[in-house]
Scaffold this active site. Structure first.
Site, PDB file in Angstrom:
ATOM      1  CG  HIS A  53       1.990  29.045  -4.361  1.00  0.00           C
ATOM      2  ND1 HIS A  53       0.797  28.675  -4.947  1.00  0.00           N
ATOM      3  CD2 HIS A  53       2.214  28.158  -3.365  1.00  0.00           C
ATOM      4  CE1 HIS A  53       0.319  27.609  -4.315  1.00  0.00           C
ATOM      5  NE2 HIS A  53       1.169  27.277  -3.351  1.00  0.00           N
ATOM      6  CG  ASP A  71       1.430  22.923  -0.648  1.00  0.00           C
ATOM      7  OD1 ASP A  71       0.871  24.003  -0.404  1.00  0.00           O
ATOM      8  OD2 ASP A  71       1.567  22.474  -1.790  1.00  0.00           O
TER       9      ASP A  71
HETATM   10  C1  1DF Z   1      -3.719  22.571  -4.093  1.00  0.00           C
HETATM   11  C2  1DF Z   1      -2.342  22.457  -3.915  1.00  0.00           C
HETATM   12  C3  1DF Z   1      -4.296  23.834  -4.022  1.00  0.00           C
HETATM   13  C4  1DF Z   1      -1.562  23.579  -3.692  1.00  0.00           C
HETATM   14  C5  1DF Z   1      -3.533  24.949  -3.759  1.00  0.00           C
HETATM   15  O1  1DF Z   1      -4.045  26.212  -3.695  1.00  0.00           O
HETATM   16  C6  1DF Z   1      -2.155  24.818  -3.537  1.00  0.00           C
HETATM   17  C7  1DF Z   1      -4.518  21.403  -4.367  1.00  0.00           C
HETATM   18  C8  1DF Z   1      -5.372  26.433  -4.112  1.00  0.00           C
HETATM   19  O2  1DF Z   1      -4.218  20.343  -3.814  1.00  0.00           O
HETATM   20  O3  1DF Z   1      -5.454  21.503  -5.150  1.00  0.00           O
HETATM   21  O4  1DF Z   1      -1.450  25.865  -3.148  1.00  0.00           O
HETATM   22  N1  1DF Z   1      -0.153  23.415  -3.684  1.00  0.00           N
HETATM   23  O5  1DF Z   1       0.625  24.369  -3.485  1.00  0.00           O
HETATM   24  O6  1DF Z   1       0.319  22.317  -4.058  1.00  0.00           O
HETATM   25 MN    MN Z   2       1.089  25.549  -2.038  1.00  0.00          MN
END
Ligand code: 1DF
Ligand code: MN
Length: 341
Positions: free
Chosen positions: A178, A304
């Site tokens: 991830h 997500d």
């Molecule tokens: C965000 C997106 C933040 C994801 C995440 O973890 C995350 C974001 C802090 O929108 O800032 O896992 N993502 O997986 O796209």
């Molecule tokens: Mn994510």
């Protein structure tokens, strides 16, 4: 009635203790990791989006299940949010991973029909991480490991981490790679225009990580290793033709001492060792492209949550130009197979 269950495979949670530790890190060592400051400085801040997020991400009970019902999600595969425990020192990270995995297993035990989960590990101590993965799978019933990108700027293609690959392969469980923000050595040019986070920096760093693993030869050493990546493969499927061509060109020329000859083309490892999820990519052209490159058995649904909680997004997926059998693979059967649900 649709004849599939929707299983969402990249769904984040964070225990209160993790958020407290993140707040402490922001206070005690600002500037050490600008990506972390950017990401968690925002999500632990006062904005409305941050407050809503903080409430949702900690909930492993009724609130989350209500949101899942609202969005038509039967089951979430839960994973500790980015950057997990990977920003702490090794002993702290190792003990937090253990405690969070215990708590996660308890929450899953309360709602076994609605939740499954991945074990958090601390690659800072590779042997300990391998053992925690084994404990998570064998004793806690977790379904694989979550690795939230680089660990203090180091990537899993470094052989010192390969005990983790060895454990995952032996246990026959996947590693979910991830994203998080790029490490200090990379992030500089991303920051000014706000490109360090999920908008782009995440994919740049994680796409790089995927290619480093492939090109290092790790998948010749661990041919049955399964790696799951989100965001439809972090851009890499789109690049495959050029990666294959240029990899052939550079590895044949001996131009780089640490680029070994591989048994297969990079694209073959992507097809054979990787699965991609759609997290945050509810966009038909990109989804159909990924399916055309990787095959329907290697592309599966993720939302997500709670970062991209769009309650009616499943309409996009429900109406993909796929037959009933393929749609069931996409939403349900692939996840059941890959995570042994
Ligand atoms: C965000 C997106 C933040 C994801 C995440 O973890 C995350 C974001 C802090 O929108 O800032 O896992 N993502 O997986 O796209
Ligand atoms: Mn994510």
């Amino acid at each position: 009635m649709a004849d599939y269950l929707r299983i969402a495979t990249e769904e984040a949670y964070a225990p209160a203790e993790l958020l407290e530790r993140y707040a402490e890190l922001l206070r005690k060592q600002p500037g050490v990791d600008p990506g972390f400051d950017s990401l968690w400085g925002f999500f632990l801040g006062k904005s409305e989006r941050a407050q809503r997020l903080a409430a949702r991400i900690q909930d492993l009970g009724e609130g989350r299940i209500r949101d899942m019902d609202e969005a038509g999600i039967a089951k979430q595969v839960l994973a500790l949010t980015a950057p997990g425990v990977q920003v702490f020192d090794a002993p702290t990270a190792t003990s937090l991973a253990r405690s969070f995995n215990d708590q996660l297993a308890e929450a899953i035990g309360r709602h076994p029909e609605r939740f499954a989960g991945l074990a958090a590990i601390a690659p800072q101590d590779p042997g300990g991480a391998a053992r925690e993965l084994e404990r998570g799978v064998r004793s806690l019933g977790l379904k694989g490991a979550i690795v939230n990108a680089h660990t203090h700027g180091e990537y899993l293609d470094d052989q010192k981490f390969w005990e983790i690959f060895e454990a995952a392969e032996a246990l026959d469980v996947p590693i979910y790679l991830h994203p998080t923000t790029p490490p200090p050595a990379m992030i500089g040019p991303f920051l000014k225009r706000g490109l360090d986070g999920a908008i782009y920096g995440f994919a740049v760093d994680t796409g790089l990580h995927m290619l480093r693993i492939i090109i290092s030869g790790a998948l010749d050493r661990f041919p049955r290793l399964r790696i799951v990546v989100g965001h439809l493969g972090e851009g890499i499927p789109y690049w495959l033709f050029r990666v294959d061509y240029m990899h052939w060109s550079m590895s044949a020329s001996g131009r780089y001492p640490d680029v070994p000859r591989l048994r297969k083309k990079p694209s073959e490892y992507l097809r054979e060792n990787f699965h991609v999820t759609t997290s945050g990519m509810a966009w038909e052209p990109a989804i159909m492209f990924a399916i055309s490159v990787l095959g329907i058995d290697c592309v599966m649904y993720a939302m997500d949550y709670p970062y991209q909680y769009v309650p009616d997004e499943v309409k996009v997926y429900d109406s993909l130009p796929l037959g009933a059998a393929d749609l069931k693979k996409f939403y349900q059967a692939n996840a059941e197979r890959v995570f042994a649900l």
